[in-house]
Each structure stands twice: as C-alpha cells, then as structure tokens.
Scaffold this motif. Structure first.
Motif, PDB file in Angstrom:
ATOM      1  N   ALA A  23     -16.425 -25.598  -0.168  1.00 40.24           N
ATOM      2  CA  ALA A  23     -14.964 -25.545  -0.344  1.00 40.24           C
ATOM      3  C   ALA A  23     -14.504 -26.605  -1.339  1.00 40.24           C
ATOM      4  O   ALA A  23     -13.714 -26.329  -2.248  1.00 40.24           O
ATOM      5  CB  ALA A  23     -14.264 -25.751   0.998  1.00 40.24           C
ATOM      6  N   ALA A  24     -15.016 -27.838  -1.188  1.00 41.24           N
ATOM      7  CA  ALA A  24     -14.605 -28.924  -2.087  1.00 41.24           C
ATOM      8  C   ALA A  24     -14.949 -28.559  -3.530  1.00 41.24           C
ATOM      9  O   ALA A  24     -14.159 -28.793  -4.454  1.00 41.24           O
ATOM     10  CB  ALA A  24     -15.282 -30.229  -1.686  1.00 41.24           C
ATOM     11  N   GLU A  25     -16.096 -27.941  -3.706  1.00 41.16           N
ATOM     12  CA  GLU A  25     -16.515 -27.591  -5.068  1.00 41.16           C
ATOM     13  C   GLU A  25     -15.592 -26.528  -5.675  1.00 41.16           C
ATOM     14  O   GLU A  25     -15.154 -26.648  -6.822  1.00 41.16           O
ATOM     15  CB  GLU A  25     -17.971 -27.099  -5.069  1.00 41.16           C
ATOM     16  CG  GLU A  25     -18.444 -26.770  -6.469  1.00 41.16           C
ATOM     17  CD  GLU A  25     -19.955 -26.728  -6.608  1.00 41.16           C
ATOM     18  OE1 GLU A  25     -20.662 -26.871  -5.586  1.00 41.16           O
ATOM     19  OE2 GLU A  25     -20.419 -26.560  -7.750  1.00 41.16           O
ATOM     20  N   ILE A  26     -15.260 -25.503  -4.891  1.00 41.45           N
ATOM     21  CA  ILE A  26     -14.380 -24.447  -5.419  1.00 41.45           C
ATOM     22  C   ILE A  26     -13.012 -25.035  -5.768  1.00 41.45           C
ATOM     23  O   ILE A  26     -12.455 -24.792  -6.839  1.00 41.45           O
ATOM     24  CB  ILE A  26     -14.208 -23.301  -4.393  1.00 41.45           C
ATOM     25  CG1 ILE A  26     -15.553 -22.623  -4.119  1.00 41.45           C
ATOM     26  CG2 ILE A  26     -13.179 -22.282  -4.893  1.00 41.45           C
ATOM     27  CD1 ILE A  26     -15.529 -21.648  -2.944  1.00 41.45           C
ATOM     28  N   ILE A  27     -12.482 -25.846  -4.854  1.00 40.59           N
ATOM     29  CA  ILE A  27     -11.128 -26.373  -5.042  1.00 40.59           C
ATOM     30  C   ILE A  27     -11.080 -27.360  -6.219  1.00 40.59           C
ATOM     31  O   ILE A  27     -10.115 -27.390  -6.984  1.00 40.59           O
ATOM     32  CB  ILE A  27     -10.644 -27.043  -3.732  1.00 40.59           C
ATOM     33  CG1 ILE A  27     -10.404 -25.966  -2.668  1.00 40.59           C
ATOM     34  CG2 ILE A  27      -9.389 -27.867  -3.938  1.00 40.59           C
ATOM     35  CD1 ILE A  27     -10.224 -26.500  -1.259  1.00 40.59           C
ATOM     36  N   ALA A  28     -12.133 -28.158  -6.365  1.00 45.76           N
ATOM     37  CA  ALA A  28     -12.097 -29.209  -7.390  1.00 45.76           C
ATOM     38  C   ALA A  28     -12.557 -28.723  -8.765  1.00 45.76           C
ATOM     39  O   ALA A  28     -12.060 -29.188  -9.785  1.00 45.76           O
ATOM     40  CB  ALA A  28     -12.971 -30.388  -6.955  1.00 45.76           C
ATOM     41  N   ARG A  29     -13.484 -27.803  -8.802  1.00 42.78           N
ATOM     42  CA  ARG A  29     -14.073 -27.424 -10.098  1.00 42.78           C
ATOM     43  C   ARG A  29     -13.345 -26.279 -10.780  1.00 42.78           C
ATOM     44  O   ARG A  29     -13.629 -25.965 -11.929  1.00 42.78           O
ATOM     45  CB  ARG A  29     -15.560 -27.058  -9.920  1.00 42.78           C
ATOM     46  CG  ARG A  29     -16.405 -28.142  -9.269  1.00 42.78           C
ATOM     47  CD  ARG A  29     -16.507 -29.418 -10.103  1.00 42.78           C
ATOM     48  NE  ARG A  29     -17.227 -29.288 -11.354  1.00 42.78           N
ATOM     49  CZ  ARG A  29     -18.538 -29.424 -11.497  1.00 42.78           C
ATOM     50  NH1 ARG A  29     -19.296 -29.688 -10.448  1.00 42.78           N
ATOM     51  NH2 ARG A  29     -19.103 -29.307 -12.675  1.00 42.78           N
ATOM     52  N   ASN A  30     -12.439 -25.620 -10.064  1.00 42.79           N
ATOM     53  CA  ASN A  30     -11.604 -24.602 -10.695  1.00 42.79           C
ATOM     54  C   ASN A  30     -10.236 -25.232 -10.902  1.00 42.79           C
ATOM     55  O   ASN A  30      -9.528 -25.499  -9.935  1.00 42.79           O
ATOM     56  CB  ASN A  30     -11.475 -23.374  -9.803  1.00 42.79           C
ATOM     57  CG  ASN A  30     -12.775 -22.613  -9.706  1.00 42.79           C
ATOM     58  OD1 ASN A  30     -13.139 -21.870 -10.619  1.00 42.79           O
ATOM     59  ND2 ASN A  30     -13.504 -22.815  -8.626  1.00 42.79           N
TER      60      ASN A  30
END
Ligand SMILES: Nc1nc2c(c(=O)[nH]1)N[C@H]1C(S)=C(S)[C@@H](COP(=O)(O)OP(=O)(O)OC[C@H]3O[C@@H](n4cnc5c(=O)[nH]c(N)nc54)[C@H](O)[C@@H]3O)O[C@H]1N2
Ligand SMILES: Nc1nc2c(c(=O)[nH]1)N[C@H]1C(S)=C(S)[C@@H](COP(=O)(O)OP(=O)(O)OC[C@H]3O[C@@H](n4cnc5c(=O)[nH]c(N)nc54)[C@H](O)[C@@H]3O)O[C@H]1N2
Ligand SMILES: [Mo]
Length: 554
Positions: free
Chosen positions: A139-146
């Motif tokens: 989740a953190a990756e999706i929210i931060a990297r997009n």
C-alpha cells in the motif's frame, strides 16, 4: 494541533471531483463507501481505474463494492486508522519516498512528528490493525510512488472518538508526499447531505458566523452586528450532540429542529427519547411527520427540494442553482420564509432586542435572490457568487470573493490558510468501547444504497421498498455458522444500551467478529445500540464502533 486543523478548517474537498478523477495517478479511499453513498463520484473513480489505469487502494473493514476495482484492499480492524496511517508513513520515511522539497518549502514540525511515526513499525501496526505486513508495504508503495495520490474519506474516518485526529493524520500523509495544492492530489472529505457544505459555510455551526468567521472575534462580531442591527453574543454555542443530552442536564428548555430526525439519527435512541420527553417546548420544521414529530409541540410544514428555489453547495465547494419544479403543496412554505416569519415575531415579542437601523435588520426577504445579496455582502468567500452568474451557467467554487473572480477549483496551491502546514504528531487511541466476553462482537453502522438516513423519504418510495424493504444485519458466514443461521434467520443484536431484531444477511462483506447495521428503519434502528462517546473536538459520535452480542432468535 489547532494550527493544522485551521489549515483545513472548512472541512471541504481541497480539490474538485473532476480534477481528482482526471489527474490523480492513484486514489487512497479510506472509510468511504464511495459507490453506494456517493454514486456519481464513485462512478467517476471507477471509470478512472478502468479506462486510464489509475491505481486504487481501499482501506475499509468491509468488502464494499468499490473494492472490486481496487489494486489493493486493506481490511483494518474498525477504529485503528491512526495506527494504519502512521504505519504507512513509517514505511514512506524508511524507504525515503517523502517529498523533501515540498516539506522544506511548505511545512514545519517534521522532526517531532517523525519521532512519533517511528513508534509505528510495520509489525506493531500489523498487530493493532490486523493488516498483514506485506500489504502495508504494498500500500505504501502504491500511494507514494504514484504521484499525485488523492486521499478520499468520509464517515469511516470521522465517526470515531479519534475522528479529528484521523483526519489530521491523513493531512500529515499528504504533506509528507507533497500532494497538497496540486491537481489530482489533496485531502478530499466527501460531504454527505446535498447542502451540508452550504449549511456550514453559512454559519450553521456553534462557533462561527458565515464563512468560518469566529464568533469570538471582536472584528467579526462588529461586522455582523452592524449588518444585522443587533448586539450578538460572543459565546460559543453547543453542538447538536450536546444539545439533546443537555435537556436532562437542565441546560436546554426549548428546541427548534429544522430537517433533522434525532430519534432516528442520534446515538443511543433510548436516551434521546428520554431527553425529548423532558423538554418543555419543541418546534419541528419538517416535510413529513417523522419519528421525532411525536415529541413536538408545534409542527411547521417546510417544503422539499422539489418545491425550492435557491442554491445548494456541494462537497467540492461548488454553489449550484436549483429551481422549484412544483409549487409548495398544501399549507407548506419555503423553509427560509417560515424562519423569517418566526424571527420577526421573536423580535417583536422581545422589545429590548428590536434591531437598530441596519442594512439587513428586517428579515424582509422577497425571495432567495435577496438572501443571496446579503450573503454576498457579509460572506467573503461567497462575495462574487450571485444567482445571475449561476443562471448564466458559470461553475463557481468558493472562495470567489468578487463579481469578476472565476472561483477556486483547487485550494492551498501557494500556501495553507495558516501559512506553512504543520505536521502534527498523532498517536493511536483505541475506540471507546471494545469487545468483552459479554459483548464479544464489534458493531459498525452506516447506510445502504437504497435508503436515506431515518428513511422518512425513502421508506415512502414504493420502488425502493421493493428492493430493500426491511433492515438487514450483515453477518459473516463464519459467525452465521457459529450461531446456527442457516441462510436466513432473525438475529437479536444487543449492546449495553438496547437491542434490535432483524433479518441476518450472511455475507463476506463483513469480516468474522463484526456485524453491520443501518439506521433506516425505526423497528430495527442501529442507533438503539450505538453509544454517545464523542470526539473531544468535533463532538461527532463514535457511530462506527460498539461492542455487541448477537443471538439467533428465529
Ligand atoms: N444512499 C445513500 N447515500 C448517502 C446517504 C444515505 O443515507 N444514503 N447519506 C449521505 C451522508 S449525510 C453521508 S455523511 C455519506 C456517508 O458516506 P460514507 O461515509 O461513505 O458511508 P457510511 O455508510 O457511513 O460508511 C463509510 C465506510 O466506512 C467504513 N468503516 C467503518 N468503520 C471504519 C473504520 O474504523 N475505519 C475505516 N477506514 N472505515 C470504516 C464502512 O465499512 C463504510 O464502508 O453518505 C451520503 N450518501
Ligand atoms: N448509527 C448511525 N447514525 C448516524 C450516522 C451513521 O453513520 N450511523 N450518520 C450520521 C450522519 S453523517 C448524518 S448526516 C445524520 C443524518 O440525520 P438526519 O439529518 O436526522 O436525517 P435525514 O433523514 O437526512 O433528515 C432528517 C429529516 O429532514 C426532513 N427533510 C428533508 N428535506 C427537508 C427540507 O427541505 N426541509 C425540511 N424542513 N425538512 C426536510 C426529512 O423528512 C427527515 O425526516 O445521521 C447521523 N446518524
Ligand atoms: Mo452525514
């Protein structure tokens, strides 16, 4: 804390629905049943996912319809959002995904805030929330990297004793990612009622005049006293959730309720009934004889949306013109007209308060266009929003301070209301009531697509009653089996306040250990069960968590 709350003080979406749907690379929907409760925006979001590949993270204890479109669904335990958000921010800091330039230029207080976030490592967060560690990282990756991600929430975030802190923590997240003041980003609470935004903008809150000008400000008070010819009080009033219990505390003796049905919608119905039985005088301005009508001394017949001309302000701060489709039926009158007539009589009846000569002292309005002129004069954010411009088809979002101003689709583009955005360190607090041996399950409450709150309007619609004609309690297949509910069955749900009996709907929408009930039907309203534990700042009740037991009765 107050500083940050003030930066986002109005409680409206910082961005527009169009903007979010078009420009966000990812959506983080947390505590909003968007497709059932905001179907228009819900459709826009589904289309963005389907047709332009926007990513979607949904954080919701229930498997609501929009999770079918989600890249990832986090199923946290009710009332654990702060731990969840802190956990995501821990990972964002650990992985160095924060927006350093935004933080440097637009914010302050990072170091102290970081110290708090570092108390929430993924293993601990997983324990508190029930969300697996791997999903936290995903989740953190999706929210931060997009980038940008738009954060969207509703009552799943606010209806907790930690409601205000939940919201502030989401603001922390968006500042950390530099998603404030940009198209497709922002903090986006979805306001529920068609004109709840307008009601708040016009000062329908206990602490502010129109446009969020504080009643405690000498400057604001003078401005309104000069406009209205009065000497008004500088005392902050009570919220709705304090007023009704205040009856039994001898603080409130008379009540004028306009378009609310507290017997259905306030927490702990048994206590609400006791309070309303004790009030000396109750006026109710309604379009139907509601459950609350039984307690009223006087019923004033207002008109429905279809019989009204004026404006509604929606969740994205857009002021929209509405025209009456039919003339008021029977003896009903426009709500503004009734209020003005009552006000005139109150003024005459209390001689010492006859207003001084002033531009808007008389309550003499011929129509809502004249009311809008008064709003233009005393409400800076609505200064340039007129019926004439709206009639021409202009799409106006406040702030719109003057007749030549185009309105403001995105807030906070250059700075926050208070200048720099301040990170606020926020700790997890458990819900007011947690499961025990006697009350082992968690009750969550809310709405269904087919009905509206107390159901006065929707229970009168034959078509809707054919689709959804009685209260259903959502129960997981796992708990249904334990209770012996075989497909169908009437269950009794009991809390420390009361109990209801209703048909069980066996569904994996709810996880094991949780039941979900609505407050659309008087014979089985969830509010018989809810508790009046309030957020200390906003005074919103914790409708989303109560401890209950569930038994099969038929
Ligand atoms: N059809 C219909 N539409 C409506 C309304 C209506 O009555 N009927 N009412 C309108 C109004 S006034 C409002 S305020 C809005 C409300 O709109 P929403 O807030 O979207 O609706 P709710 O049913 O209150 O539930 C919100 C979601 O929060 C989830 N939730 C429960 N507990 C938690 C938690 O602890 N954390 C998180 N993150 N989520 C949790 C629930 O599972 C649910 O999916 O709807 C508006 N739209
Ligand atoms: N358990 C639980 N309880 C909740 C919630 C929850 O999630 N769970 N959500 C809370 C929320 S977010 C909200 S907004 C409240 C809503 O609670 P309420 O505001 O009490 O509910 P409504 O049914 O929207 O409206 C109340 C009355 O307004 C009348 N009405 C409609 N239009 C007009 C009009 O134009 N003029 C006049 N004079 N009257 C009109 C209707 O007939 C209705 O009886 O419920 C809250 N209660
Ligand atoms: Mo609401």
């Amino acid at each position: 804390m107050a500083g940050l709350a003030a930066s986002f003080g109005s409680g409206a979406m910082s961005n527009s629905m169009d903007d979010v749907a078009k420009n966000a690379k990812a959506f983080f929907i947390i505590g909003s049943n968007t497709t059932e409760q905001h179907p228009v925006f819900g459709t826009m979001l589904r289309r963005a996912v389907r047709f332009r590949g926007a990513k979607l993270v949904v954080a919701d204890p229930r498997k609501i319809d929009i999770t079918e479109f989600a890249t990832l669904h986090l199923r946290q335990k009710p009332g654990t959002d702060i731990a969840l958000i802190n956990g995501l921010m821990y990972i964002i800091l650990e992985k160095d995904w924060a927006d350093k330039q935004f933080i440097e230029e637009r914010t302050e207080g990072l170091e102290e805030f970081k110290a708090t976030v570092m108390q929430y490592p993924p293993t601990l967060v997983s324990e508190i929330t029930g969300v697996p560690v791997s999903q936290l990282y995903e989740a953190a990756e999706i929210i931060a990297r997009n980038k940008p991600t738009a954060v969207i929430w509703a009552m799943g975030i606010t209806q907790h004793i930690s409601g205000v802190r939940n919201v502030m923590d989401l603001a922390n997240l968006q500042m950390l990612l530099g998603n404030m003041g940009v198209p497709g980003g922002g903090v986006n609470p979805l306001r529920g009622q068609n004109n709840v935004q307008g009601a708040c903008d016009m000062g329908g809150l206990p602490n502010v005049y129109p446009s969020y000008q504080p009643v405690t400000s000498e400057e604001a008070r003078k401005k309104f006293d000069d406009a209205w010819g009065l000497t008004s009080s500088t005392k902050v009033g009570l919220t709705a959730t304090e007023i009704i219990p205040g009856i039994l505390e001898d603080k409130i003796h008379a009540l004028y309720i306009l378009g609310e049905d507290p017997v259905m919608s306030d927490p702990d119905t048994h206590h609400i009934r006791k309070c309303l039985e004790a009030i000396d005088f109750l006026v109710l301005q309604e379009i139907f004889p509601s459950e609350t009508a039984a307690y009223a001394d006087v019923l004033l017949p207002g008109v429905s949306f279809a019989e009204k001309t004026g404006t509604f302000t929606n969740t994205e701060r857009r002021v929209q013109m509405v025209h009456k489709a039919i003339e008021p039926l029977g003896d009903s009158r426009p709500d503004w007209w009734i209020t003005a007539e009552v006000a005139k009589r109150v003024l005459i009846g209390t001689n010492n308060r006859v207003p001084r000569e002033a531009p808007f002292s008389g309550w003499e309005y011929r129509d809502t266009n004249e009311i809008m002129s008064e709003i233009n004069a005393v409400t800076p954010s609505y200064g340039g929003i007129t019926h004439q411009r709206l009639e021409k088809g202009e799409r106006l979002q406040w702030p719109c301070p003057s007749a030549d101003h185009p309105g403001t689709p995105v807030l906070h583009t250059k700075q926050f209301t208070r200048g720099k955005g301040k990170f606020a360190p926020i700790d997890h607090v458990p819900p007011a009531e947690e499961p025990t041996d006697d009350y082992p399950m968690v009750l969550s409450t809310g709405r269904v697509l087919y009905h509206w709150h107390g159901g006065q309007m929707t229970r009168r619609a034959k078509g809707l009653m054919e689709v959804y004609g009685e209260a259903l309690v959502e129960l997981s297949p796992n708990d249904a089996e334990k209770l012996g509910v075989n497909g169908k069955g009437i269950v009794r749900v009991t809390s420390r306040r009361g109990s209801i009996e209703a048909q069980a709907w066996v569904t994996d929408r709810v996880p094991p250990g949780m039941v979900y009930a609505n407050f659309h039907f008087p014979e089985a309203s969830a509010n018989e069960l809810t508790l009046a534990a309030l957020d200390p700042v906003s005074k919103i009740p914790e409708y989303k968590v109560a401890a209950v037991k569930v038994e099969l009765v038929g």
